[in-house]
Design a protein around this motif. Structure first.
Motif, PDB file in Angstrom:
ATOM      1  N   UNK A 271       0.832  -1.202   0.000  1.00  0.00           N
ATOM      2  CA  UNK A 271       0.000   0.000   0.000  1.00  0.00           C
ATOM      3  C   UNK A 271       0.870   1.258   0.000  1.00  0.00           C
ATOM      4  N   UNK A 272       0.536   2.195  -0.883  1.00  0.00           N
ATOM      5  CA  UNK A 272       1.243   3.475  -0.913  1.00  0.00           C
ATOM      6  C   UNK A 272       0.735   4.327   0.241  1.00  0.00           C
ATOM      7  N   UNK A 273       1.619   4.599   1.185  1.00  0.00           N
ATOM      8  CA  UNK A 273       1.183   5.252   2.420  1.00  0.00           C
ATOM      9  C   UNK A 273       2.026   6.475   2.730  1.00  0.00           C
ATOM     10  N   UNK A 274       1.476   7.279   3.617  1.00  0.00           N
ATOM     11  CA  UNK A 274       2.131   8.519   4.010  1.00  0.00           C
ATOM     12  C   UNK A 274       1.875   8.758   5.492  1.00  0.00           C
ATOM     13  N   UNK A 275       2.855   9.313   6.181  1.00  0.00           N
ATOM     14  CA  UNK A 275       2.709   9.652   7.593  1.00  0.00           C
ATOM     15  C   UNK A 275       2.410  11.140   7.706  1.00  0.00           C
ATOM     16  N   UNK A 276       1.278  11.454   8.319  1.00  0.00           N
ATOM     17  CA  UNK A 276       0.896  12.838   8.585  1.00  0.00           C
ATOM     18  C   UNK A 276       0.951  13.071  10.095  1.00  0.00           C
ATOM     19  N   UNK A 277       1.227  14.287  10.550  1.00  0.00           N
ATOM     20  CA  UNK A 277       1.388  15.529   9.783  1.00  0.00           C
ATOM     21  C   UNK A 277       2.799  15.761   9.271  1.00  0.00           C
ATOM     22  N   UNK A 278       3.681  14.744   9.368  1.00  0.00           N
ATOM     23  CA  UNK A 278       5.074  14.921   8.959  1.00  0.00           C
ATOM     24  C   UNK A 278       5.252  14.965   7.443  1.00  0.00           C
ATOM     25  N   UNK A 279       4.199  14.606   6.701  1.00  0.00           N
ATOM     26  CA  UNK A 279       4.252  14.617   5.231  1.00  0.00           C
ATOM     27  C   UNK A 279       5.386  13.748   4.698  1.00  0.00           C
ATOM     28  N   UNK A 280       5.515  12.549   5.249  1.00  0.00           N
ATOM     29  CA  UNK A 280       6.604  11.650   4.868  1.00  0.00           C
ATOM     30  C   UNK A 280       6.048  10.386   4.229  1.00  0.00           C
ATOM     31  N   UNK A 281       6.453  10.131   2.996  1.00  0.00           N
ATOM     32  CA  UNK A 281       6.081   8.881   2.352  1.00  0.00           C
ATOM     33  C   UNK A 281       6.863   7.742   2.990  1.00  0.00           C
ATOM     34  N   UNK A 282       6.186   6.620   3.220  1.00  0.00           N
ATOM     35  CA  UNK A 282       6.835   5.503   3.909  1.00  0.00           C
ATOM     36  C   UNK A 282       6.557   4.195   3.182  1.00  0.00           C
ATOM     37  N   UNK A 283       7.476   3.258   3.370  1.00  0.00           N
ATOM     38  CA  UNK A 283       7.305   1.895   2.872  1.00  0.00           C
ATOM     39  C   UNK A 283       7.073   0.977   4.065  1.00  0.00           C
ATOM     40  N   UNK A 284       6.001   0.201   3.992  1.00  0.00           N
ATOM     41  CA  UNK A 284       5.677  -0.755   5.055  1.00  0.00           C
ATOM     42  C   UNK A 284       6.376  -2.068   4.729  1.00  0.00           C
ATOM     43  N   UNK A 285       7.244  -2.528   5.614  1.00  0.00           N
ATOM     44  CA  UNK A 285       8.002  -3.752   5.332  1.00  0.00           C
ATOM     45  C   UNK A 285       7.424  -4.964   6.049  1.00  0.00           C
ATOM     46  N   UNK A 315       8.487  14.811  14.408  1.00  0.00           N
ATOM     47  CA  UNK A 315       7.642  14.544  15.571  1.00  0.00           C
ATOM     48  C   UNK A 315       7.312  13.063  15.701  1.00  0.00           C
ATOM     49  N   UNK A 316       7.190  12.619  16.956  1.00  0.00           N
ATOM     50  CA  UNK A 316       6.878  11.213  17.213  1.00  0.00           C
ATOM     51  C   UNK A 316       5.468  11.023  17.759  1.00  0.00           C
ATOM     52  N   UNK A 317       4.782  12.113  18.119  1.00  0.00           N
ATOM     53  CA  UNK A 317       3.417  12.028  18.627  1.00  0.00           C
ATOM     54  C   UNK A 317       2.434  12.562  17.586  1.00  0.00           C
ATOM     55  N   UNK A 318       1.225  12.032  17.627  1.00  0.00           N
ATOM     56  CA  UNK A 318       0.186  12.514  16.722  1.00  0.00           C
ATOM     57  C   UNK A 318       0.326  12.020  15.303  1.00  0.00           C
ATOM     58  N   UNK A 319       1.003  10.889  15.110  1.00  0.00           N
ATOM     59  CA  UNK A 319       1.233  10.375  13.761  1.00  0.00           C
ATOM     60  C   UNK A 319       0.030   9.572  13.272  1.00  0.00           C
ATOM     61  N   UNK A 320      -0.299   9.752  12.003  1.00  0.00           N
ATOM     62  CA  UNK A 320      -1.386   8.998  11.375  1.00  0.00           C
ATOM     63  C   UNK A 320      -0.889   8.477  10.032  1.00  0.00           C
ATOM     64  N   UNK A 321      -0.976   7.158   9.847  1.00  0.00           N
ATOM     65  CA  UNK A 321      -0.639   6.549   8.568  1.00  0.00           C
ATOM     66  C   UNK A 321      -1.874   6.590   7.684  1.00  0.00           C
ATOM     67  N   UNK A 322      -1.742   7.211   6.520  1.00  0.00           N
ATOM     68  CA  UNK A 322      -2.869   7.362   5.597  1.00  0.00           C
ATOM     69  C   UNK A 322      -2.512   6.791   4.232  1.00  0.00           C
ATOM     70  N   UNK A 323      -3.528   6.280   3.565  1.00  0.00           N
ATOM     71  CA  UNK A 323      -3.358   5.857   2.182  1.00  0.00           C
ATOM     72  C   UNK A 323      -3.263   7.096   1.303  1.00  0.00           C
TER      73      UNK A 323
END
Length: 448
Positions: A271-285, A315-323
């Motif tokens: 799944x193509x995902x992103x971590x908000x509010x950091x606006x960081x694209x991530x790869x789930x391994x 930031x390490x708090x308030x993270x949300x993984x979104x599609x």
């Protein structure tokens, strides 16, 4: 030849492929058919293939429904006894000073979160679970504390609550004393909008999974606590919506991976995902269930462990993984409806500051504008710049750092409902009704 053809076509095995309701297999029907409409000869491989598909569907239907339950209350209420007895095992993980227990039954997969004693630390577990068990020591019913919990539960769970009245053995399972306690608890919770709460008597570890004997409590003919849990409805899951998963570091260390509640959708490692509010694209391994077993797909309603290819920056708090297909909103300011209580002598006016708890966000915030104020009891609405206890207000709140959130109308309660803390006490609960939408800005910033 004709008779042989009929025998082949209407053999017993082939009838499995005839739609239900068709009972007339006379030769006349076959005479009216065109040659090209004739069914193909029976093929055993096709039958095996069909049976295999049927088996796969059955496996999918037997997937256990996850049900997450936070166990809340004061330090002397017996929360941990409830968690250990309900699960029948030791805790398997912890986060935010909470311990996680699990229990598998035939129809369900239970996840119990044993919370810490402070009300402030119980906000996050309440916000991400489907139900709560409120443990109350029958000898220590304190109205101020119970009122705080009642307002929290009304805001987040809208009444999805079971009360476990513990230490009933210390009043010798006295029926009159127990009834008096039930009446008092319901009186307090009713004032908070939590109506007709189900109460279950608990003594030590009795009547949690093991029923109280008739010799000890001849007056009680109800269910054990676990039997009550088995009757709870599974909340409707947002399967068709995009993936949204509030995440937080396991054991407070991102190297151990992240724990997350799947609010909607489902996802895999592809799944193509992103971590908000950091606006960081991530790869789930890697994705694991709550017990640490590898799974191919995480589904709505589950609490899962996630390993990312690269650590989350910033930031390490308030993270949300979104599609990527359905991002949440990132904002620093929003309009909200807030109920204030426990303010004591404090008066809230523009510029007043709090600590906000929104999913795993813990940050400072400021009330920058008061739009209107409503008295909870009289329902009278006035335009004023002062807010006191037991008043509901429409306000504009500004957070120090950008948060990932949603409007309450979208249905993601965990991302729209919040609490305000002042001096270590919860003094307000609210929901976001409008925020500045920066989804387009986030997407364009990532080059999409």
């Amino acid at each position: 030849m004709e008779s042989e053809s009929k025998a082949t076509f209407w053999n017993v095995d082939a009838q499995d492929f005839v739609p239900s309701g068709i009972t007339d297999f006379t030769p006349k029907q076959e005479e009216h058919k065109k040659p090209e409409d004739k069914k193909k000869p029976y093929n055993k491989k096709q039958q095996h293939k069909k049976k295999k598909i049927h088996t796969d569907e059955k496996k999918h239907q037997n997937t256990k429904d996850p049900l997450s339950i936070s166990i809340i209350g004061s330090n002397s209420s017996g929360k941990t006894t409830l968690a250990v007895t309900l699960s029948g095992s030791a805790h398997i993980s912890h986060f935010n000073n909470c311990q996680i227990f699990t229990k598998d039954t035939k129809p369900r997969k239970y996840i119990f979160i044993d919370t810490a004693g402070s009300l402030e630390s119980q906000i996050l577990p309440i916000s991400i679970t489907d139900y709560s068990i409120l443990a109350i020591n029958v000898l220590e019913i304190r109205e101020p504390h119970l009122k705080e919990l009642g307002i929290l539960l009304k805001n987040y769970l809208n009444g999805r609550l079971i009360v476990a009245l513990t230490h009933v053995d210390q009043i010798n399972w006295d029926h009159d004393l127990y009834n008096t306690s039930v009446i008092e608890v319901r009186r307090i919770l009713d004032k908070c909008g939590v109506i007709d709460t189900l109460c279950v008597p608990i003594g030590g570890n009795i009547n949690i999974t093991q029923r109280i004997s008739k010799d000890s409590a001849p007056w009680y003919s109800g269910k054990t606590l676990f039997q009550v849990l088995d009757t709870l409805e599974i909340p409707q899951k947002k399967i068709e919506k995009g993936v949204k998963v509030p995440i937080f570091a396991i054991n407070g260390n991102s190297n151990d991976g992240y724990l997350g509640k799947v609010l909607s959708g489902n996802f895999t490692c592809n799944t193509k995902a992103m971590i908000l509010p950091n606006n960081q694209r991530v790869d789930i391994v890697n994705i694991k269930d709550i017990k640490g077993g590898d799974i191919e797909k995480a589904n709505a309603g589950e609490i899962v462990r996630i390993t990312l290819k690269t650590p989350v920056e910033g930031r390490s708090l308030g993270l949300v993984l979104c599609e990527m297909l359905e991002l949440s909103v990132v904002a620093k300011e929003f309009r909200a409806e807030v109920i204030f209580f426990n303010l004591e002598q404090n008066v809230v006016n523009p510029g007043f500051g709090f600590q906000i708890h929104l999913h795993s966000v813990i940050d400072d915030c400021t009330v920058v504008e008061i739009i209107s104020v409503t008295d909870i009891e009289t329902k009278a609405k006035v335009k004023t710049n002062n807010i006191r206890s037991d008043q509901k207000a429409m306000v504009v709140i500004q957070v120090n750092n950008s948060v990932c959130a949603e409007n309450c109308s979208k249905g993601w309660d965990c991302l729209s409902k919040f609490s305000l803390v002042l001096g270590g006490k919860v003094v307000g609960v609210g929901k976001i009704v409008e925020l500045h939408n920066r989804v387009e800005e986030v997407v364009s910033g990532m080059g999409f």
